[in-house]
Design a protein around this motif. Structure first.
Motif, PDB file in Angstrom:
ATOM      1  N   ILE A  81      37.731  52.919 -22.250  1.00 37.42           N
ATOM      2  CA  ILE A  81      37.276  51.532 -22.371  1.00 37.42           C
ATOM      3  C   ILE A  81      35.764  51.487 -22.579  1.00 37.42           C
ATOM      4  O   ILE A  81      35.263  50.719 -23.404  1.00 37.42           O
ATOM      5  CB  ILE A  81      37.689  50.719 -21.126  1.00 37.42           C
ATOM      6  N   ALA A  82      35.026  52.321 -21.843  1.00 32.33           N
ATOM      7  CA  ALA A  82      33.564  52.344 -21.955  1.00 32.33           C
ATOM      8  C   ALA A  82      33.125  52.753 -23.356  1.00 32.33           C
ATOM      9  O   ALA A  82      32.178  52.181 -23.905  1.00 32.33           O
ATOM     10  CB  ALA A  82      32.972  53.283 -20.914  1.00 32.33           C
ATOM     11  N   ARG A  83      33.792  53.736 -23.940  1.00 29.62           N
ATOM     12  CA  ARG A  83      33.451  54.148 -25.311  1.00 29.62           C
ATOM     13  C   ARG A  83      33.672  53.006 -26.292  1.00 29.62           C
ATOM     14  O   ARG A  83      32.845  52.761 -27.173  1.00 29.62           O
ATOM     15  CB  ARG A  83      34.279  55.367 -25.726  1.00 29.62           C
ATOM     16  N   LYS A  84      34.795  52.292 -26.139  1.00 24.67           N
ATOM     17  CA  LYS A  84      35.071  51.163 -27.027  1.00 24.67           C
ATOM     18  C   LYS A  84      34.023  50.072 -26.871  1.00 24.67           C
ATOM     19  O   LYS A  84      33.536  49.516 -27.859  1.00 24.67           O
ATOM     20  CB  LYS A  84      36.459  50.584 -26.736  1.00 24.67           C
ATOM     21  N   LEU A  85      33.669  49.756 -25.626  1.00 21.41           N
ATOM     22  CA  LEU A  85      32.664  48.722 -25.388  1.00 21.41           C
ATOM     23  C   LEU A  85      31.307  49.122 -25.952  1.00 21.41           C
ATOM     24  O   LEU A  85      30.619  48.306 -26.566  1.00 21.41           O
ATOM     25  CB  LEU A  85      32.540  48.433 -23.894  1.00 21.41           C
ATOM     26  N   ALA A  86      30.902  50.363 -25.734  1.00 18.77           N
ATOM     27  CA  ALA A  86      29.613  50.823 -26.242  1.00 18.77           C
ATOM     28  C   ALA A  86      29.582  50.760 -27.766  1.00 18.77           C
ATOM     29  O   ALA A  86      28.583  50.343 -28.364  1.00 18.77           O
ATOM     30  CB  ALA A  86      29.333  52.237 -25.748  1.00 18.77           C
ATOM     31  N   HIS A  87      30.679  51.140 -28.389  1.00 18.24           N
ATOM     32  CA  HIS A  87      30.758  51.105 -29.854  1.00 18.24           C
ATOM     33  C   HIS A  87      30.677  49.666 -30.362  1.00 18.24           C
ATOM     34  O   HIS A  87      29.945  49.371 -31.311  1.00 18.24           O
ATOM     35  CB  HIS A  87      32.044  51.776 -30.317  1.00 18.24           C
ATOM     36  N   ARG A  88      31.418  48.767 -29.725  1.00 14.97           N
ATOM     37  CA  ARG A  88      31.390  47.366 -30.142  1.00 14.97           C
ATOM     38  C   ARG A  88      30.020  46.741 -29.932  1.00 14.97           C
ATOM     39  O   ARG A  88      29.535  45.986 -30.769  1.00 14.97           O
ATOM     40  CB  ARG A  88      32.431  46.559 -29.371  1.00 14.97           C
ATOM     41  N   ALA A  89      29.392  47.062 -28.811  1.00 17.10           N
ATOM     42  CA  ALA A  89      28.065  46.515 -28.534  1.00 17.10           C
ATOM     43  C   ALA A  89      27.053  46.993 -29.568  1.00 17.10           C
ATOM     44  O   ALA A  89      26.230  46.216 -30.058  1.00 17.10           O
ATOM     45  CB  ALA A  89      27.615  46.910 -27.125  1.00 17.10           C
ATOM     46  N   GLU A  90      27.119  48.260 -29.923  1.00 16.49           N
ATOM     47  CA  GLU A  90      26.212  48.806 -30.934  1.00 16.49           C
ATOM     48  C   GLU A  90      26.455  48.150 -32.285  1.00 16.49           C
ATOM     49  O   GLU A  90      25.532  47.784 -33.002  1.00 16.49           O
ATOM     50  CB  GLU A  90      26.393  50.315 -31.034  1.00 16.49           C
ATOM     51  N   ARG A  91      27.731  47.992 -32.630  1.00 16.37           N
ATOM     52  CA  ARG A  91      28.084  47.382 -33.910  1.00 16.37           C
ATOM     53  C   ARG A  91      27.616  45.929 -33.976  1.00 16.37           C
ATOM     54  O   ARG A  91      27.132  45.469 -35.010  1.00 16.37           O
ATOM     55  CB  ARG A  91      29.594  47.472 -34.118  1.00 16.37           C
ATOM     56  N   MET A  92      27.727  45.215 -32.874  1.00 20.26           N
ATOM     57  CA  MET A  92      27.281  43.819 -32.847  1.00 20.26           C
ATOM     58  C   MET A  92      25.773  43.727 -33.055  1.00 20.26           C
ATOM     59  O   MET A  92      25.289  42.800 -33.700  1.00 20.26           O
ATOM     60  CB  MET A  92      27.657  43.166 -31.516  1.00 20.26           C
ATOM     61  N   GLN A  93      25.027  44.676 -32.522  1.00 21.25           N
ATOM     62  CA  GLN A  93      23.582  44.639 -32.650  1.00 21.25           C
ATOM     63  C   GLN A  93      23.119  44.994 -34.057  1.00 21.25           C
ATOM     64  O   GLN A  93      22.091  44.515 -34.513  1.00 21.25           O
ATOM     65  CB  GLN A  93      22.933  45.603 -31.649  1.00 21.25           C
ATOM     66  N   THR A  94      23.858  45.846 -34.736  1.00 22.95           N
ATOM     67  CA  THR A  94      23.420  46.290 -36.053  1.00 22.95           C
ATOM     68  C   THR A  94      24.003  45.454 -37.189  1.00 22.95           C
ATOM     69  O   THR A  94      23.313  45.173 -38.156  1.00 22.95           O
ATOM     70  CB  THR A  94      23.786  47.775 -36.283  1.00 22.95           C
ATOM     71  N   GLU A  95      25.269  45.060 -37.070  1.00 21.50           N
ATOM     72  CA  GLU A  95      25.907  44.335 -38.161  1.00 21.50           C
ATOM     73  C   GLU A  95      25.681  42.835 -38.110  1.00 21.50           C
ATOM     74  O   GLU A  95      25.531  42.188 -39.134  1.00 21.50           O
ATOM     75  CB  GLU A  95      27.410  44.614 -38.157  1.00 21.50           C
ATOM     76  N   HIS A  96      25.683  42.281 -36.935  1.00 15.82           N
ATOM     77  CA  HIS A  96      25.621  40.831 -36.800  1.00 15.82           C
ATOM     78  C   HIS A  96      24.502  40.451 -35.835  1.00 15.82           C
ATOM     79  O   HIS A  96      24.735  40.301 -34.644  1.00 15.82           O
ATOM     80  CB  HIS A  96      26.953  40.283 -36.284  1.00 15.82           C
ATOM     81  N   ASP A  97      23.316  40.329 -36.344  1.00 17.66           N
ATOM     82  CA  ASP A  97      22.205  39.916 -35.503  1.00 17.66           C
ATOM     83  C   ASP A  97      22.333  38.428 -35.226  1.00 17.66           C
ATOM     84  O   ASP A  97      22.233  37.592 -36.124  1.00 17.66           O
ATOM     85  CB  ASP A  97      20.868  40.232 -36.185  1.00 17.66           C
ATOM     86  N   PHE A  98      22.558  38.079 -33.984  1.00 16.11           N
ATOM     87  CA  PHE A  98      22.831  36.711 -33.578  1.00 16.11           C
ATOM     88  C   PHE A  98      21.707  35.763 -33.969  1.00 16.11           C
ATOM     89  O   PHE A  98      21.939  34.688 -34.493  1.00 16.11           O
ATOM     90  CB  PHE A  98      23.067  36.675 -32.069  1.00 16.11           C
ATOM     91  N   TYR A  99      20.470  36.162 -33.729  1.00 12.11           N
ATOM     92  CA  TYR A  99      19.344  35.272 -34.003  1.00 12.11           C
ATOM     93  C   TYR A  99      19.115  35.078 -35.500  1.00 12.11           C
ATOM     94  O   TYR A  99      18.732  34.002 -35.936  1.00 12.11           O
ATOM     95  CB  TYR A  99      18.090  35.777 -33.295  1.00 12.11           C
ATOM     96  N   THR A 100      19.392  36.091 -36.289  1.00 15.42           N
ATOM     97  CA  THR A 100      19.301  35.938 -37.736  1.00 15.42           C
ATOM     98  C   THR A 100      20.350  34.943 -38.216  1.00 15.42           C
ATOM     99  O   THR A 100      20.071  34.105 -39.076  1.00 15.42           O
ATOM    100  CB  THR A 100      19.498  37.288 -38.442  1.00 15.42           C
ATOM    101  N   ALA A 101      21.546  35.019 -37.645  1.00 13.47           N
ATOM    102  CA  ALA A 101      22.602  34.083 -38.020  1.00 13.47           C
ATOM    103  C   ALA A 101      22.186  32.653 -37.689  1.00 13.47           C
ATOM    104  O   ALA A 101      22.430  31.733 -38.465  1.00 13.47           O
ATOM    105  CB  ALA A 101      23.902  34.436 -37.303  1.00 13.47           C
TER     106      ALA A 101
END
Length: 68
Positions: free
Chosen positions: A25-45
């Protein structure tokens, strides 16, 4: 947060899980968190949509109430 950080939080929140389950579960969460930071920058959106972020939760609710 690192994978180890996620492991510690998951293990504390769900002590009935096995170590292998926690790691998976931790690996999945870390991967998703990293992907969210690189692919979809919230503030840019928000900038693209023309929405400015509010400095406090109180200001955000106040702005939502007055927008209606």
């Amino acid at each position: 947060m690192s994978t180890t950080g996620f492991e510690k939080r998951i293990a504390a929140a769900a002590p009935n899980l096995s170590r292998g389950q926690v790691k998976k579960i931790a690996r999945k969460l870390a991967h998703r968190a990293e992907r969210m930071q690189t692919e979809h920058d919230f503030y840019t959106a928000l900038k693209v949509l023309g929405i400015s972020s509010d400095p406090t939760a109180f200001t955000a609710v106040k702005n939502m109430e007055t927008a209606v």
